[in-house]
Design an enzyme around this catalytic site. Structure first.
Site, PDB file in Angstrom:
ATOM      1  N   GLY A 120       0.846  -1.289  -0.021  1.00 37.98           N
ATOM      2  CA  GLY A 120      -0.185  -0.166   0.098  1.00 37.98           C
ATOM      3  C   GLY A 120       0.808   1.255  -0.023  1.00 37.98           C
ATOM      4  N   GLU A 145      -6.949  -0.459   1.870  1.00 33.94           N
ATOM      5  CA  GLU A 145      -7.261  -1.111   2.941  1.00 33.94           C
ATOM      6  C   GLU A 145      -6.212  -2.137   3.254  1.00 33.94           C
ATOM      7  OE1 GLU A 145      -8.354  -4.071   4.884  1.00 33.94           O
ATOM      8  OE2 GLU A 145      -9.775  -4.609   3.496  1.00 33.94           O
ATOM      9  N   CYS A 191      -8.072  -9.710   6.920  1.00 32.64           N
ATOM     10  CA  CYS A 191      -7.333  -8.578   7.466  1.00 32.64           C
ATOM     11  C   CYS A 191      -7.641  -8.132   8.948  1.00 32.64           C
ATOM     12  CB  CYS A 191      -7.201  -7.320   6.522  1.00 32.64           C
ATOM     13  SG  CYS A 191      -9.111  -6.830   5.852  1.00 32.64           S
ATOM     14  N   GLU A 216       1.306  -9.205  11.512  1.00 35.98           N
ATOM     15  CA  GLU A 216       0.030  -9.880  11.073  1.00 35.98           C
ATOM     16  C   GLU A 216       0.667 -11.331  10.572  1.00 35.98           C
ATOM     17  OE1 GLU A 216      -2.151  -7.689   8.572  1.00 35.98           O
ATOM     18  OE2 GLU A 216      -3.962  -9.085   8.967  1.00 35.98           O
TER      19      GLU A 216
END
Lengths: 114, 501
Positions: B240, B257, B291, B390
Site C-alpha cells: 500500500g 485497505e 485482514c 500480522e
C-alpha cells in the site's frame, strides 16, 4: 541491530535486477495483511524518516519500518528467494516469477529495545 | 484443466506474450486451471479499453436508475451461478464450501445489489447535486455536483477474491466510472467470471476489464498509468505504501485497505460462552486469513482461566478436511509459502515464551493440502512478535489485562488500526471502551459483521479512505462546484472595482 543475511540465490536475483534497473535499489521489511512480514525490493523507494537502517545485503541497504525495528532488535533473519510466478507483491523480483521471503533464524529477545 | 484468459473490452483474450500460470487447489495441492499472466502491454490495452468506454459516455451518460438496474441484474446473475462461483472460490483460495455459499456468493451479490439500489434512491440524488444560494460577495446560486472520476484501478488480494472485487467494481460502476481490476494472480478466476457476468447483464464492453499479473509489472503499470484516476487497493501495508508512492507521480486518488492486528477485548462482565466462541470466529474464520481478524484477544485476569478453557473447548469443534464437503468448517491456508510463514511464527511464539495451549502444528490426518491446526497461544506479551506482526493464519494470541485502561492501552499499542471488538453485557460500558479504540471498525458483542451499508477501512497504517456505504461511494466521485452568477450589467459585479478605476 538485527543480523540480516541473504542467500546466494537471492543475491544473484538482486544482481540481475540491478542490471535491468537504472534507479537505486532498496530493501524494506514491513508487514501486514496477506503477505505478512516480507522483504520488498524497490527501485527509487521513498524511505520514511523513521525507518531504521538495519544493514546491507548484496550491496543493497535494508530498512526496517519504524514499528518493526524494536521487534527485530537482535533478531537473526535471512532474505531468501522462492519460485512464485503468481506473486502480487510490488517487489521487483516478481517480474521474474520469483519472490523474496524472510527466513527467521532467531527471534529477538523480548524487551531488548527498552 | 480449465483455461482462463484476460477479460478486456468485453471479451476473453490471451496475454500478448502468451504467458499462463497454473492455479493450485490448496486442499489437494493439484493445479486445476490455468490463467493468462498479463504484462505491461496487456495492462495498457485494458486501460485503453476502459478509457475509451469512459470517453464515449456509454456508461457514465446512463442515468443512475439505468446503471442501478444493471447492477441489480448482476446481483441476480451471481445468485443464478452461485454453485459454480462457490466451487471456483473454494478451489482457488482454499476456503470451505460452507463459507463460499454463506459468505462469498451472497456477500458479492449483496454488494452489487446494495449499490444498484442505492443509486436509484433519493439519498444518492441528494449526494449527486447539492444546491446553495449565496449573497456574498455577489449573489449566486452554487451547485456542488459529483461526477465519475474516469478509469479506476482495483487491486485485490487472495483471501476473499470475489467479495473484494465486488467492493471495487460495484461502487466504481455505480458512480459511472470504468474499471481495470487486477485480482491476486493465485485467485483470479472468480473475478474474471464476475467481469463476464457484468457484461452479460448489460454492462457495456470496456467498462469492466480484468487482468491478472505480477505486482512488479502489471501492478506497477496500474499505479503509474496516466489515464487512471484512482487506485483502490486491498493488501499488505508495505505494498500500500508503495502504491501510494507510485500513484504520487500522476497524483491519483488512492484508497488503501491494509494490514491489521486487531484487538478483541473481553470485559469481565461478558457472556463468556458467547464471547469465547465469538473470539474463535473472529480469529479462525477462513483460517485467520482476514485482514480485520481479532488476533489479539485481551482477557481480564479475573476471567482468564475460564475463558481460555472455553476457547480451547470451542477449538475442538472446528473440523478440518475436504473443502468441498459441507461438514468441513476449516480449510487449508492459501499456499505452501503461507503455511511456512505460519510455522515460522509459531516457532517464534515458543522462542519468545508464549505457551501454545492447542494446535501449533500440521494436522497428522491430512497429508495433502496446506492445512494447519487452529492454534492458541496463551501468556502472550504484546511486545512479542506474534502480537505485533500480522500472521494471516489460524493463530491467536491471548493477552491478560488488569483494568480497562490497560486493555485500551494494549489495544492501541499497534501500528495498525483496522478492526476490533468489545464483549460485555453492559452496552454503555462496552461503548465507552469502543470509543477509545483507534480502529476503523469496532464491533460490540459480535465479530466480522461487515455490512455493505456502513464504512470499512483503517486508522493509522491500516489504510487510507473508506470502502462501502455512501462513504465508500463518495470516494469514486470527483466533486465539482458550479457557481452561477446573476446576469447583470457591469455595475452589478462589485468585484470589478478591485481592478478597474
Amino acid at each position: 541491530m538485527p543480523t540480516i543475511s541473504i542467500t546466494q540465490r537471492a543475491a544473484e536475483v538482486v544482481e540481475r535486477l540491478r542490471q535491468s534497473r537504472t534507479g537505486a535499489l532498496t530493501f524494506t521489511i514491513d508487514g501486514g495483511c496477506c503477505e505478512g512480514t516480507a522483504p520488498h525490493l524497490f527501485e527509487n523507494a521513498v524511505i520514511t524518516s523513521t525507518a531504521a537502517h538495519a544493514g546491507e545485503v548484496a550491496g543493497v541497504p535494508v530498512y526496517l519500518q519504524a514499528a518493526m525495528a524494536p521487534l527485530y532488535d537482535d533478531a537473526d533473519v535471512t532474505i531468501d528467494v522462492i519460485d512464485d510466478p503468481m506473486s502480487d507483491s510490488m517487489s521487483l523480483e516478481t517480474e521474474l516469477g520469483l519472490r523474496f521471503v524472510l527466513r527467521q533464524n532467531r527471534a529477538c529477545s523480548l524487551g531488548s529495545s527498552d | 484443466m480449465k483455461e482462463y484468459g484476460l477479460f478486456i473490452n468485453g471479451q476473453w483474450e490471451a496475454a500478448k506474450g502468451g504467458k499462463t500460470a497454473s492455479t493450485i487447489n490448496p486442499a489437494t495441492e493439484e493445479p486445476w486451471a490455468t490463467v493468462a499472466v498479463a504484462d505491461r502491454d496487456d495492462v495498457r490495452k485494458a486501460v485503453a479499453a476502459a478509457k475509451k468506454a469512459h470517453d464515449t459516455g456509454v456508461w457514465r451518460n446512463k442515468s443512475p436508475e439505468e446503471r442501478g438496474a444493471i447492477l441489480q441484474k448482476v446481483a441476480m446473475a451471481i445468485f443464478e451461478r452461485q454453485n459454480e462461483l462457490a466451487e471456483v472460490e473454494v478451489m482457488d483460495g482454499g476456503g470451505t464450501i460452507r463459507k463460499a455459499m454463506a459468505m462469498d456468493v451472497p456477500g458479492t451479490a449483496q454488494t452489487f445489489m446494495h449499490f444498484g439500489q442505492f443509486i436509484c434512491g433519493d439519498e444518492y440524488k441528494a449526494m449527486l447535486q447539492e444546491d446553495y444560494e449565496e449573497q456574498m460577495p455577489v449573489p449566486s446560486r452554487n451547485l456542488v455536483v459529483r461526477e465519475p472520476i474516469g478509469v479506476c484501478a482495483g487491486i485485490t488480494p487472495w483471501n476473499f477474491p470475489m467479495i473484494m472485487a465486488s467492493w471495487k467494481i460495484a461502487p466504481a460502476l455505480a458512480a459511472g466510472n470504468t474499471v481495470v481490476i487486477k485480482p491476486a494472480s493465485v485467485t483470479s478466476v472468480s473475478t474474471l467470471m464476475l467481469a463476464e457476468i457484468c457484461t452479460q447483464a448489460g454492462v457495456p464492453a470496456g467498462v469492466v476489464n480484468v487482468v491478472s499479473g505480477p505486482g512488479g509489472t502489471a501492478g506497477e503499470e496500474l499505479a503509474t498509468h496516466p489515464d487512471i484516476g484512482k487506485v483502490a487497493f486491498t493488501g499488505s501495508t508495505e505494498v500500500g505504501r508503495r502504491i501510494m508512492q507510485l500513484a504520487a507521480g500522476t497524483l491519483k486518488k488512492v484508497t488503501l485497505e491494509l494490514g491489521g492486528k486487531s484487538p478483541n477485548i473481553i470485559l469481565p462482565d461478558a457472556n463468556l460462552d458467547t464471547a469465547a466462541l465469538g473470539a474463535l470466529f473472529g480469529t479462525f474464520m477462513h483460517q485467520g486469513q482476514i485482514c480485520e481478524s481479532g488476533t489479539r484477544v485481551l482477557v481480564h485476569e479475573s476471567i482468564h482461566d475460564a475463558f481460555l478453557e472455553k476457547m480451547i473447548a470451542g477449538t475442538r469443534r472446528i473440523q478440518l478436511g475436504n473443502t468441498l464437503d459441507p461438514s468441513t468448517s476449516m480449510g487449508p491456508v492459501v499456499s505452501a509459502a503461507q503455511r511456512d510463514t505460519v510455522e515460522q511464527y509459531v516457532k517464534l511464539g515458543h522462542e519468545q515464551g508464549a505457551k501454545c495451549v492447542i494446535g501449533g502444528k500440521r494436522p497428522a490426518a491430512l497429508q495433502k493440502g496446506y492445512y494447519f491446526e487452529p492454534t492458541i497461544f496463551d501468556g502472550v506479551d504484546n511486545k512479542m512478535r506474534i502480537a505485533q506482526e500480522e500472521i494471516f493464519g489460524p493463530v491467536v494470541s491471548v493477552i491478560r489485562y488488569k483494568d480497562e485502561d490497560e486493555a485500551v492501552r494494549i489495544a492501541n499499542d499497534s501500528v495498525y488500526g483496522l478492526g476490533g471488538a468489545v464483549w460485555s453485557q453492559n452496552n454503555e460500558r462496552a461503548l465507552a471502551v469502543a470509543r477509545r479504540i483507534e480502529t476503523g471498525t469496532v464491533w460490540i458483542n459480535d465479530y466480522h459483521m461487515i455490512n455493505m451499508r456502513f464504512p470499512f477501512g483503517g486508522y493509522k497504517q491500516s489504510g487510507v479512505g473508506r470502502e462501502l456505504g455512501k462513504w465508500g461511494l463518495a470516494e469514486y466521485h470527483e466533486v465539482k462546484h458550479i457557481h452561477i452568477g446573476e446576469n447583470t450589467p457591469p455595475e452589478g459585479k462589485i468585484y470589478l472595482q478591485l481592478l478597474l478605476n
